[in-house]
Design a protein around this motif. Structure first.
Motif, mmCIF file in Angstrom:
data_model
loop_
_atom_site.group_PDB
_atom_site.id
_atom_site.type_symbol
_atom_site.label_atom_id
_atom_site.label_comp_id
_atom_site.label_asym_id
_atom_site.label_seq_id
_atom_site.Cartn_x
_atom_site.Cartn_y
_atom_site.Cartn_z
ATOM 1 N N GLY A 9 0.815 -1.210 0.000
ATOM 2 C CA GLY A 9 0.000 0.000 0.000
ATOM 3 C C GLY A 9 0.849 1.260 0.000
ATOM 4 N N ILE A 10 1.890 1.273 0.807
ATOM 5 C CA ILE A 10 2.780 2.431 0.875
ATOM 6 C C ILE A 10 3.536 2.597 -0.446
ATOM 7 C CG2 ILE A 10 4.775 3.405 2.070
ATOM 8 C CD1 ILE A 10 2.206 3.478 3.705
ATOM 9 N N VAL A 11 3.938 1.462 -1.044
ATOM 10 C CA VAL A 11 4.657 1.520 -2.318
ATOM 11 C C VAL A 11 3.759 2.083 -3.417
ATOM 12 C CG1 VAL A 11 5.737 0.105 -4.115
ATOM 13 C CG2 VAL A 11 6.243 -0.328 -1.713
ATOM 14 N N LEU A 12 2.498 1.635 -3.479
ATOM 15 C CA LEU A 12 1.572 2.155 -4.488
ATOM 16 C C LEU A 12 1.288 3.633 -4.267
ATOM 17 C CD1 LEU A 12 -1.032 -0.730 -4.820
ATOM 18 C CD2 LEU A 12 0.606 0.028 -6.528
ATOM 19 N N LEU A 13 1.114 4.022 -3.030
ATOM 20 C CA LEU A 13 0.875 5.426 -2.709
ATOM 21 C C LEU A 13 2.062 6.283 -3.119
ATOM 22 C CD1 LEU A 13 -1.124 7.347 -1.229
ATOM 23 C CD2 LEU A 13 0.208 6.938 0.812
ATOM 24 N N LEU A 41 -3.407 4.763 -8.577
ATOM 25 C CA LEU A 41 -2.349 4.239 -7.722
ATOM 26 C C LEU A 41 -2.501 4.736 -6.287
ATOM 27 C CD1 LEU A 41 0.800 4.520 -10.017
ATOM 28 C CD2 LEU A 41 -0.244 2.428 -9.152
ATOM 29 N N ILE A 42 -2.805 6.002 -6.132
ATOM 30 C CA ILE A 42 -2.957 6.575 -4.791
ATOM 31 C C ILE A 42 -4.154 5.966 -4.073
ATOM 32 C CG2 ILE A 42 -3.493 8.697 -3.535
ATOM 33 C CD1 ILE A 42 -1.756 10.172 -5.630
ATOM 34 N N ALA A 43 -5.288 5.853 -4.774
ATOM 35 C CA ALA A 43 -6.486 5.270 -4.161
ATOM 36 C C ALA A 43 -6.264 3.806 -3.797
ATOM 37 C CB ALA A 43 -7.672 5.410 -5.104
ATOM 38 N N ALA A 44 -5.652 3.042 -4.690
ATOM 39 C CA ALA A 44 -5.386 1.634 -4.402
ATOM 40 C C ALA A 44 -4.404 1.491 -3.239
ATOM 41 C CB ALA A 44 -4.829 0.938 -5.647
ATOM 42 N N GLY A 45 -3.419 2.368 -3.182
ATOM 43 C CA GLY A 45 -2.459 2.330 -2.083
ATOM 44 C C GLY A 45 -3.108 2.595 -0.742
ATOM 45 N N ILE A 46 -4.010 3.556 -0.701
ATOM 46 C CA ILE A 46 -4.706 3.862 0.546
ATOM 47 C C ILE A 46 -5.592 2.698 0.977
ATOM 48 C CG2 ILE A 46 -6.501 5.333 1.563
ATOM 49 C CD1 ILE A 46 -5.293 7.648 -0.077
ATOM 50 N N ILE A 47 -6.331 2.132 0.032
ATOM 51 C CA ILE A 47 -7.237 1.023 0.350
ATOM 52 C C ILE A 47 -6.453 -0.193 0.836
ATOM 53 C CG2 ILE A 47 -8.834 -0.644 -0.677
ATOM 54 C CD1 ILE A 47 -9.841 1.708 -2.430
ATOM 55 N N ILE A 48 -5.379 -0.536 0.152
ATOM 56 C CA ILE A 48 -4.579 -1.701 0.546
ATOM 57 C C ILE A 48 -3.909 -1.472 1.893
ATOM 58 C CG2 ILE A 48 -2.518 -3.029 -0.065
ATOM 59 C CD1 ILE A 48 -3.415 -2.768 -2.973
ATOM 60 N N VAL A 50 -4.920 0.473 4.388
ATOM 61 C CA VAL A 50 -5.932 0.405 5.445
ATOM 62 C C VAL A 50 -6.370 -1.039 5.675
ATOM 63 C CG1 VAL A 50 -8.307 1.059 6.028
ATOM 64 C CG2 VAL A 50 -6.719 2.769 5.171
ATOM 65 N N ALA A 51 -6.508 -1.818 4.603
ATOM 66 C CA ALA A 51 -6.914 -3.218 4.748
ATOM 67 C C ALA A 51 -5.871 -4.013 5.522
ATOM 68 C CB ALA A 51 -7.133 -3.836 3.370
ATOM 69 N N PHE A 52 -4.589 -3.797 5.227
ATOM 70 C CA PHE A 52 -3.540 -4.512 5.962
ATOM 71 C C PHE A 52 -3.454 -4.034 7.408
ATOM 72 C CE2 PHE A 52 -1.520 -5.749 1.831
ATOM 73 C CZ PHE A 52 -1.589 -7.113 2.061
ATOM 74 N N ASN A 55 -6.333 -5.795 9.251
ATOM 75 C CA ASN A 55 -6.105 -7.234 9.453
ATOM 76 C C ASN A 55 -5.000 -7.496 10.462
ATOM 77 O OD1 ASN A 55 -8.071 -8.012 7.696
ATOM 78 N ND2 ASN A 55 -6.702 -8.239 5.956
ATOM 79 N N GLY A 56 -4.040 -6.589 10.591
ATOM 80 C CA GLY A 56 -2.939 -6.781 11.515
ATOM 81 C C GLY A 56 -3.249 -6.339 12.931
ATOM 82 N N SER A 57 -4.364 -5.695 13.130
ATOM 83 C CA SER A 57 -4.697 -5.169 14.448
ATOM 84 C C SER A 57 -5.251 -6.264 15.356
ATOM 85 C CB SER A 57 -5.745 -4.061 14.309
ATOM 86 O OG SER A 57 -6.125 -3.574 15.572
ATOM 87 N N LYS A 58 -4.995 -6.138 16.670
ATOM 88 C CA LYS A 58 -5.517 -7.087 17.642
ATOM 89 C C LYS A 58 -6.973 -6.786 17.978
ATOM 90 C CE LYS A 58 -2.179 -6.224 20.626
ATOM 91 N NZ LYS A 58 -1.390 -6.257 21.862
ATOM 92 N N TYR A 59 -7.421 -5.578 17.728
ATOM 93 C CA TYR A 59 -8.728 -5.160 18.199
ATOM 94 C C TYR A 59 -9.783 -5.360 17.180
ATOM 95 C CZ TYR A 59 -5.849 -3.225 21.819
ATOM 96 O OH TYR A 59 -4.940 -3.083 22.826
#
Length: 59
Positions: A9-13, A41-48, A50-52, A55-59
């Motif tokens: 996501g950061i790379v696409l952004l 690219l910017i929109a896909a980077g933000i979406i990816i 946020v999705a990661f 998914n990585g959050s404990k809460y």
């Protein structure tokens, strides 16, 4: 390779912002294709990203 997927996501952004910067410096005309590609690219980077993060959050 899997440890690099979470940074996609950061790379696409960054690629979208870089494309906008290069477009501004190199091309003098307003080319809608390049602007649309950078926006995508910017929109896909933000979406990816946020999705990661969700998914990585404990809460």
């Amino acid at each position: 390779m899997n440890k690099y997927i979470k940074h996609a996501g950061i790379v696409l952004l960054s690629a979208g912002v870089l494309l906008l910067t290069v477009k501004d410096k190199v091309f003098s005309s307003d080319d809608n294709g390049i602007l649309l590609a950078a926006l995508s690219l910017i929109a896909a980077g933000i979406i990816i990203h946020v999705a990661f993060m969700k998914n990585g959050s404990k809460y």
